[in-house]
Design a protein around this motif. Structure first.
Motif, mmCIF file in Angstrom:
data_model
loop_
_atom_site.group_PDB
_atom_site.id
_atom_site.type_symbol
_atom_site.label_atom_id
_atom_site.label_comp_id
_atom_site.label_asym_id
_atom_site.label_seq_id
_atom_site.Cartn_x
_atom_site.Cartn_y
_atom_site.Cartn_z
ATOM 1 N N THR A 272 0.215 -78.159 -12.853
ATOM 2 C CA THR A 272 -0.253 -79.557 -11.971
ATOM 3 C C THR A 272 0.232 -80.701 -12.447
ATOM 4 N N LEU A 273 -0.091 -81.112 -13.609
ATOM 5 C CA LEU A 273 0.282 -82.352 -14.545
ATOM 6 C C LEU A 273 1.846 -82.729 -14.326
ATOM 7 N N ALA A 274 2.685 -81.753 -14.549
ATOM 8 C CA ALA A 274 4.232 -82.095 -14.404
ATOM 9 C C ALA A 274 4.442 -82.246 -13.070
ATOM 10 N N LEU A 275 4.047 -81.666 -11.953
ATOM 11 C CA LEU A 275 4.579 -82.081 -10.790
ATOM 12 C C LEU A 275 3.741 -83.498 -10.345
ATOM 13 N N ARG A 276 2.480 -83.846 -10.695
ATOM 14 C CA ARG A 276 2.187 -85.251 -10.484
ATOM 15 C C ARG A 276 2.963 -86.261 -11.066
ATOM 16 N N ALA A 336 7.103 -76.208 -4.750
ATOM 17 C CA ALA A 336 6.450 -76.053 -5.936
ATOM 18 C C ALA A 336 4.956 -75.928 -5.674
ATOM 19 N N ILE A 337 4.774 -77.106 -4.964
ATOM 20 C CA ILE A 337 3.129 -77.566 -4.381
ATOM 21 C C ILE A 337 2.733 -76.491 -3.443
ATOM 22 N N ARG A 338 3.732 -75.997 -2.632
ATOM 23 C CA ARG A 338 3.203 -74.973 -1.897
ATOM 24 C C ARG A 338 2.831 -73.634 -2.543
ATOM 25 N N LEU A 339 3.538 -73.276 -3.523
ATOM 26 C CA LEU A 339 3.291 -71.888 -4.271
ATOM 27 C C LEU A 339 2.142 -72.253 -4.994
ATOM 28 N N LEU A 340 1.964 -73.271 -5.680
ATOM 29 C CA LEU A 340 0.847 -73.721 -6.496
ATOM 30 C C LEU A 340 -0.541 -73.554 -5.718
ATOM 31 N N GLU A 341 -0.595 -74.041 -4.482
ATOM 32 C CA GLU A 341 -1.773 -74.256 -3.734
ATOM 33 C C GLU A 341 -2.051 -72.925 -3.222
ATOM 34 N N GLN A 354 5.733 -68.081 -13.688
ATOM 35 C CA GLN A 354 5.623 -68.815 -12.546
ATOM 36 C C GLN A 354 5.238 -70.221 -13.047
ATOM 37 N N ARG A 355 4.392 -70.660 -14.092
ATOM 38 C CA ARG A 355 3.909 -71.766 -14.538
ATOM 39 C C ARG A 355 5.230 -72.489 -15.200
ATOM 40 N N ALA A 356 5.892 -71.717 -15.883
ATOM 41 C CA ALA A 356 7.034 -72.230 -16.440
ATOM 42 C C ALA A 356 7.962 -72.658 -15.475
ATOM 43 N N ARG A 357 8.217 -71.721 -14.319
ATOM 44 C CA ARG A 357 9.136 -72.054 -13.282
ATOM 45 C C ARG A 357 8.943 -73.384 -12.810
ATOM 46 N N ILE A 358 7.519 -73.560 -12.271
ATOM 47 C CA ILE A 358 7.114 -74.959 -11.619
ATOM 48 C C ILE A 358 7.366 -76.032 -12.422
ATOM 49 N N TRP A 359 6.986 -75.967 -13.715
ATOM 50 C CA TRP A 359 7.487 -76.838 -14.926
ATOM 51 C C TRP A 359 8.910 -77.208 -14.754
ATOM 52 N N GLU A 414 15.268 -74.692 -21.554
ATOM 53 C CA GLU A 414 14.922 -73.623 -22.744
ATOM 54 C C GLU A 414 13.685 -72.848 -22.499
ATOM 55 N N ILE A 415 12.463 -73.414 -22.273
ATOM 56 C CA ILE A 415 11.236 -72.778 -22.241
ATOM 57 C C ILE A 415 11.301 -71.648 -21.186
ATOM 58 N N TYR A 416 11.835 -72.164 -19.970
ATOM 59 C CA TYR A 416 11.923 -71.059 -18.945
ATOM 60 C C TYR A 416 13.027 -70.159 -19.310
ATOM 61 N N GLY A 417 14.068 -70.512 -19.833
ATOM 62 C CA GLY A 417 15.173 -69.752 -20.238
ATOM 63 C C GLY A 417 14.677 -68.439 -21.416
ATOM 64 N N ARG A 418 13.827 -68.922 -22.308
ATOM 65 C CA ARG A 418 13.227 -67.884 -23.158
ATOM 66 C C ARG A 418 12.531 -67.044 -22.470
ATOM 67 N N LEU A 419 11.692 -67.211 -21.623
ATOM 68 C CA LEU A 419 10.899 -66.395 -21.006
ATOM 69 C C LEU A 419 11.716 -65.550 -20.082
ATOM 70 N N ALA A 420 12.814 -65.957 -19.419
ATOM 71 C CA ALA A 420 13.635 -65.163 -18.563
ATOM 72 C C ALA A 420 14.404 -64.226 -19.468
ATOM 73 N N ALA A 421 14.425 -64.466 -20.865
ATOM 74 C CA ALA A 421 15.092 -63.496 -21.774
ATOM 75 C C ALA A 421 14.114 -62.455 -22.368
ATOM 76 N N GLY A 422 12.948 -62.740 -22.155
ATOM 77 C CA GLY A 422 11.953 -61.735 -22.543
ATOM 78 C C GLY A 422 11.369 -62.354 -23.900
ATOM 79 N N LYS A 423 11.433 -63.540 -23.975
ATOM 80 C CA LYS A 423 10.917 -64.128 -25.498
ATOM 81 C C LYS A 423 9.642 -64.968 -25.047
ATOM 82 N N ALA A 424 8.824 -65.152 -26.240
ATOM 83 C CA ALA A 424 7.787 -65.882 -25.964
ATOM 84 C C ALA A 424 8.223 -67.517 -25.905
ATOM 85 N N PRO A 425 7.590 -68.372 -25.035
ATOM 86 C CA PRO A 425 7.981 -69.616 -24.734
ATOM 87 C C PRO A 425 7.475 -70.431 -26.207
#
Length: 434
Positions: A272-276, A336-341, A354-359, A414-425
């Motif tokens: 929410t904050l990132a999109l705003r 992203a807004i449609r997905l969020l809402e 999904q949160r990491a993807r929107i960010w 990087e944060i999203y890539g870590r999740l996609a690679a199965g690692k913790a953000p």
């Protein structure tokens, strides 16, 4: 609406709206914007669009002040734009995300600093609305009260002490308090400690602005009018009722249980904050397109036979590439807004991925907008180098906006890539959902 459609908006329609707005203002006892809450999405956006000419006329004053002029604050207040995120139960507009986006885009076409300031102030209105229980927000949003809330969640330094009934902020420094000079409240991130002084979590303390000292250090190359000063706090008591747990907020466990039936106040914090944050940049980019296309039929290209820039294929390519990137960025944000809402309205809990993807998408949109505006600036010729030139100002505003830590593309990729690679953000802002 595409960038070119926006750039070529019919001026006669704008004039018609302004005339109607004046008539409504007289009927409403002088409120030039009338009542956007009663008029719906299109008229809230139109109220913002009607301010474009006057905002453009004040850009030099805004930059010189390093904050918004009082007249601009009054205009936003009269149009009720500070009420976009205020809950309806407190007389607010409780606007949808799409309405927020479209409104901020129009303001940014007039002035990036105004749009950024409104975006941040209304964002902290939203964050305050969800973070505290009803008996607290009843006081904050008292009937008839004008409420503007700024904030900075990440302190540069903060030392707190647990006392009976709350916390004492012994000393703290927070940077980038956008809109502080126009706010009545300031929401500041603090460490939560136990009686022994041991860290037990992170909180958000809501202070009266009079308890906060600005350092008046906002002197930047862009977004100068946002007044995003650093602030300090010394030996101020904050009662427990005005301290929110950021750990709970990050788990969507908001203290505002009285708003649980309102989807707008159930969306997860980080996306929410990132999109705003990125929404104002779309309007800045659209202003850059308008500025370029207004001039290309009146000037040539140096050292060529082109007497008019709009005759050159390179100009067509520059406009085509830039507008494609702006339209793509806007599409990414709207999706992203449609997905969020949609997920919130269905009562679904949005996953960490999904949160990491929107960010990530917010940061990517920011990057696309910067590339587009840089391209348009390059197409503007030597007029761009004038320090007070409008394209120069937009270029600097967008560049500074992209430097916000919550939109820094490499970090978010990087944060999203870590999740996609199965690692913790590698961020505390995306904890595992309990």
């Amino acid at each position: 609406m595409s960038t070119i459609d926006t750039a070529k908006r019919d001026s006669s329609a704008r004039a018609a709206f302004n005339g109607a707005s004046d008539a409504r203002g007289q009927a409403a006892g002088g409120n030039a914007g009338g009542d956007p809450a009663a008029r719906g999405h299109s008229d809230v956006v139109a109220a913002a669009a009607a301010l474009i000419p006057v905002l453009r006329s004040r850009v030099a004053q805004t930059d010189a002040l390093s904050k918004l002029p009082d007249a601009t604050i009054a205009d936003l207040e009269n149009a009720r734009l500070f009420d976009l995120a205020r809950p309806k139960m407190y007389g607010g507009l409780q606007a949808s995300y799409e309405t927020y986006l479209d409104t901020v885009i129009e303001l940014a076409r007039g002035d990036g600093s105004t749009a950024w300031t409104l975006a941040l102030l209304t964002t902290f209105t939203w964050l305050t609305s969800v973070s505290y229980p009803q008996h607290v927000t009843d006081k904050i949003f008292a009937p008839g009260a004008s409420v503007r809330i700024c904030g900075s969640i990440g302190p540069r330094r903060a030392r707190t002490r647990r006392v009976a009934g709350g916390y004492v902020i012994e000393d703290g420094l927070w940077t980038y308090n956008t809109g502080f000079y126009h706010a009545q409240w300031d929401q500041l991130g603090i460490p939560l400690v136990n009686d022994a002084g041991e860290l037990i979590g992170r909180g958000a303390a809501l202070l009266q602005a009079s308890d906060v000292t600005p350092l008046d250090d906002w002197d930047t190359i862009g977004l100068r009018g946002t007044g995003s000063t650093s602030v300090t706090v010394k030996d101020v008591f904050v009662p427990d009722e005005r301290i929110a747990s950021m750990g709970r907020n990050l788990q969507d466990d908001y203290a505002a249980t009285h708003l649980l039936d309102v989807p707008a106040y159930r969306t997860p914090l980080v996306p929410t904050l990132a999109l705003r944050l990125v929404c104002p940049m779309v309007g800045m980019a659209k202003a850059a397109v308008e500025l370029l296309t207004e001039k290309i039929g009146t000037r040539g290209i140096a050292f060529t036979t082109y007497e008019k820039q709009d005759e050159a294929a390179v100009t067509h390519l520059q406009i085509g590439e830039a507008t494609a990137k702006i339209d793509a960025a806007e599409s990414v944000i709207r999706q992203a807004i449609r997905l969020l809402e949609a997920g919130t309205e269905r009562g679904e809990r949005i996953s960490v991925e999904q949160r990491a993807r929107i960010w990530r998408d917010a940061a990517f949109a920011s990057q696309l907008i910067w590339e587009a505006v840089d391209r348009l600036a390059g197409a503007s010729g030597t007029a761009f180098v004038n320090r007070t030139g409008p394209m120069n100002r937009i270029w600097h505003d967008v560049r500074v906006a992209t430097m916000h830590g919550a939109l820094y593309a490499d970090t978010l990729f990087e944060i999203y890539g870590r999740l996609a690679a199965g690692k913790a953000p590698n961020t505390p802002l995306l904890p595992s959902l309990s």
